[in-house]
Design a protein around this motif. Structure first.
Motif, PDB file in Angstrom:
ATOM      1  N   LEU A   1       0.813  -1.213   0.000  1.00 39.10           N
ATOM      2  CA  LEU A   1       0.000   0.000   0.000  1.00 39.10           C
ATOM      3  C   LEU A   1       0.848   1.265   0.000  1.00 39.10           C
ATOM      4  N   GLU A   2       1.785   1.357   0.941  1.00 46.29           N
ATOM      5  CA  GLU A   2       2.623   2.554   1.030  1.00 46.29           C
ATOM      6  C   GLU A   2       3.459   2.726  -0.232  1.00 46.29           C
ATOM      7  N   ALA A   3       3.987   1.613  -0.748  1.00 47.61           N
ATOM      8  CA  ALA A   3       4.819   1.689  -1.947  1.00 47.61           C
ATOM      9  C   ALA A   3       4.028   2.216  -3.132  1.00 47.61           C
ATOM     10  N   MET A   4       2.788   1.755  -3.298  1.00 44.17           N
ATOM     11  CA  MET A   4       1.983   2.157  -4.443  1.00 44.17           C
ATOM     12  C   MET A   4       1.515   3.600  -4.345  1.00 44.17           C
ATOM     13  N   ALA A   5       1.327   4.092  -3.126  1.00 47.28           N
ATOM     14  CA  ALA A   5       0.826   5.459  -2.951  1.00 47.28           C
ATOM     15  C   ALA A   5       1.945   6.487  -2.840  1.00 47.28           C
ATOM     16  N   GLU A   6       3.031   6.123  -2.151  1.00 42.90           N
ATOM     17  CA  GLU A   6       4.056   7.121  -1.823  1.00 42.90           C
ATOM     18  C   GLU A   6       5.436   6.791  -2.380  1.00 42.90           C
ATOM     19  N   ARG A   7       5.546   5.687  -3.127  1.00 40.12           N
ATOM     20  CA  ARG A   7       6.829   5.302  -3.731  1.00 40.12           C
ATOM     21  C   ARG A   7       7.922   5.159  -2.675  1.00 40.12           C
TER      22      ARG A   7
ATOM     23  N   SER B   1      12.372   4.528   6.602  1.00 38.72           N
ATOM     24  CA  SER B   1      11.772   4.649   5.269  1.00 38.72           C
ATOM     25  C   SER B   1      12.841   4.551   4.194  1.00 38.72           C
ATOM     26  N   PHE B   2      12.496   3.863   3.123  1.00 41.99           N
ATOM     27  CA  PHE B   2      13.411   3.678   1.996  1.00 41.99           C
ATOM     28  C   PHE B   2      12.682   4.063   0.721  1.00 41.99           C
ATOM     29  N   THR B   3      13.285   4.964  -0.048  1.00 43.80           N
ATOM     30  CA  THR B   3      12.675   5.444  -1.285  1.00 43.80           C
ATOM     31  C   THR B   3      12.862   4.417  -2.396  1.00 43.80           C
ATOM     32  N   LEU B   4      11.788   4.217  -3.153  1.00 37.89           N
ATOM     33  CA  LEU B   4      11.835   3.278  -4.277  1.00 37.89           C
ATOM     34  C   LEU B   4      12.402   3.979  -5.514  1.00 37.89           C
ATOM     35  N   PRO B   5      12.922   3.222  -6.467  1.00 30.91           N
ATOM     36  CA  PRO B   5      13.449   3.838  -7.689  1.00 30.91           C
ATOM     37  C   PRO B   5      12.335   4.477  -8.498  1.00 30.91           C
ATOM     38  N   ALA B   6      12.721   5.424  -9.330  1.00 30.63           N
ATOM     39  CA  ALA B   6      11.762   6.058 -10.244  1.00 30.63           C
ATOM     40  C   ALA B   6      12.191   5.733 -11.674  1.00 30.63           C
ATOM     41  N   PRO B   7      11.247   5.343 -12.529  1.00 28.76           N
ATOM     42  CA  PRO B   7       9.827   5.133 -12.225  1.00 28.76           C
ATOM     43  C   PRO B   7       9.594   3.828 -11.470  1.00 28.76           C
ATOM     44  N   PHE B   8       8.469   3.773 -10.755  1.00 27.14           N
ATOM     45  CA  PHE B   8       8.077   2.554 -10.056  1.00 27.14           C
ATOM     46  C   PHE B   8       6.602   2.289 -10.342  1.00 27.14           C
ATOM     47  N   HIS B   9       6.317   1.081 -10.822  1.00 27.14           N
ATOM     48  CA  HIS B   9       4.933   0.711 -11.123  1.00 27.14           C
ATOM     49  C   HIS B   9       4.689  -0.737 -10.718  1.00 27.14           C
ATOM     50  N   VAL B  10       3.454  -1.014 -10.379  1.00 23.70           N
ATOM     51  CA  VAL B  10       3.029  -2.377 -10.047  1.00 23.70           C
ATOM     52  C   VAL B  10       2.012  -2.826 -11.086  1.00 23.70           C
ATOM     53  N   ILE B  11       2.260  -3.987 -11.672  1.00 27.75           N
ATOM     54  CA  ILE B  11       1.242  -4.667 -12.462  1.00 27.75           C
ATOM     55  C   ILE B  11       0.936  -5.961 -11.722  1.00 27.75           C
ATOM     56  N   ALA B  12      -0.290  -6.111 -11.284  1.00 28.34           N
ATOM     57  CA  ALA B  12      -0.686  -7.287 -10.524  1.00 28.34           C
ATOM     58  C   ALA B  12      -1.669  -8.109 -11.338  1.00 28.34           C
ATOM     59  N   THR B  13      -1.626  -9.413 -11.142  1.00 28.15           N
ATOM     60  CA  THR B  13      -2.649 -10.284 -11.724  1.00 28.15           C
ATOM     61  C   THR B  13      -3.455 -10.879 -10.580  1.00 28.15           C
TER      62      THR B  13
END
Length: 321
Positions: A123-129, A137-149
């Protein structure tokens, strides 16, 4: 600044690359690409075996993003997603070991086969990267996207995604069965390549994707289009079969995705038809129907279609739609 015509040309090349591996999914894949250009996340939901995972992997390859696949299972823990602190004998300290979520595109395969606790780790990753582990807290790389099945909730061993988790996805897409010709094409492709893996060449890289996303931000949105998005979403809240309607995030999703679709079409403005096209994938998963509606076999998609049919198209831009 990249022009809409250049975005459309690049988008066409990305889609052409994906089509070398994926057959009969042109519309869902285009909307998925538009969602990524709009900065969003994508949920593919349908029965197993329709190529959802292949579509996600092919799109990641064409976009040139670093890619990690997370096969969700019931025994998976949140730390398996975000990473965790591990003991380093040489220093005597605990150091953070990043999990698979630290990537450009995360494929969360069969996301509803893992428990809600683990689902919420995203949740936090998808909303706040970013992710928070043990208070850090650790910042995710940019761009960051989730594709879920996701498999339909009626299938054995699945957990329904919480409303807050569903709301993080810009769109929920259904793949559907291919036509007879499309299914035959799938078989012919498998025979001709003589191996199971279907490789898709990179068309752009992460830096170019960020440039495209910035260019999409410059697409003009008429104030009447914004109000049209709001009126559609507000109508879902008063529909008689709806218990909880779409949130303002739904309105924003319509606007942002409509802008990306306009860019993929080579336009620098959004039309009402763009909004109509994406209303179901953007809004249906954000609605909670009444128990009576479920008992009567109503679907959220039908509610959204009904709402779109009833909301008046803005008169000043109606001619453009």
């Amino acid at each position: 600044m990249t022009s809409p015509a250049e975005i459309a040309d690049t988008g066409a090349r990305i889609l052409a690359a994906v089509r070398t591996a994926v057959v009969g999914m042109d519309d869902p894949v285009e909307i998925a690409l538009a969602s990524i250009l709009a900065g969003g996340h994508v949920l593919f939901e349908d029965v197993p075996g329709l190529g959802k995972t292949l579509a996600a992997r092919s799109l990641a390859s064409a976009l040139g993003l670093s890619f990690r696949r997370l096969q969700c299972t019931p025994d998976m823990l949140p730390g398996d997603v975000t990473g965790s602190y591990v003991y380093a004998p040489d220093s005597g300290d605990f150091v953070f070991r990043p999990g698979p979520i630290f990537t450009g595109l995360l494929l969360a395969d069969e996301i509803n086969r893992t428990t809600p606790k683990t689902q919420s780790a995203m949740l936090e990753a998808m909303a706040e990267r970013q992710v928070t582990v043990e208070g850090n807290s650790f910042t995710l790389p940019a761009p960051f996207h989730v594709i879920a099945t996701s498999n339909p909730i009626e299938y054995e061993g699945t957990y329904a995604l919480p409303e807050a988790q569903l709301d993080r996805f810009m769109v929920r897409l259904s793949v559907g069965y291919p036509s007879a010709e499309g299914e035959a094409h799938i078989l012919e492709n498998r025979v001709s390549r003589r191996q199971e893996a279907a490789d898709v060449a990179s068309v752009i890289d992460a830096a170019q994707l960020i440039s495209l996303q910035q260019a999409v931000e410059a697409i003009h949105v008429d104030p009447d289009i914004s109000r049209y998005c709001v009126e559609i979403v507000r109508a879902t809240r008063t529909a008689p079969t709806v218990e909880v309607g779409a949130s303002p995030r739904g309105s924003l999703g319509l606007l942002l995705l409509g802008r990306a679709l306009a860019a993929l079409d080579g336009r620098d403005f959004v039309r009402p038809d763009d909004i109509k096209r994406i209303a179901v994938p953007v809004l249906a998963h954000r609605l909670t129907l009444t128990p009576q509606a479920w008992a009567q076999g109503a679907s959220a998609s039908d509610v959204v279609r009904s709402v779109v049919a009833q909301v008046a198209v803005p008169p000043t831009v109606g001619a453009l739609g």
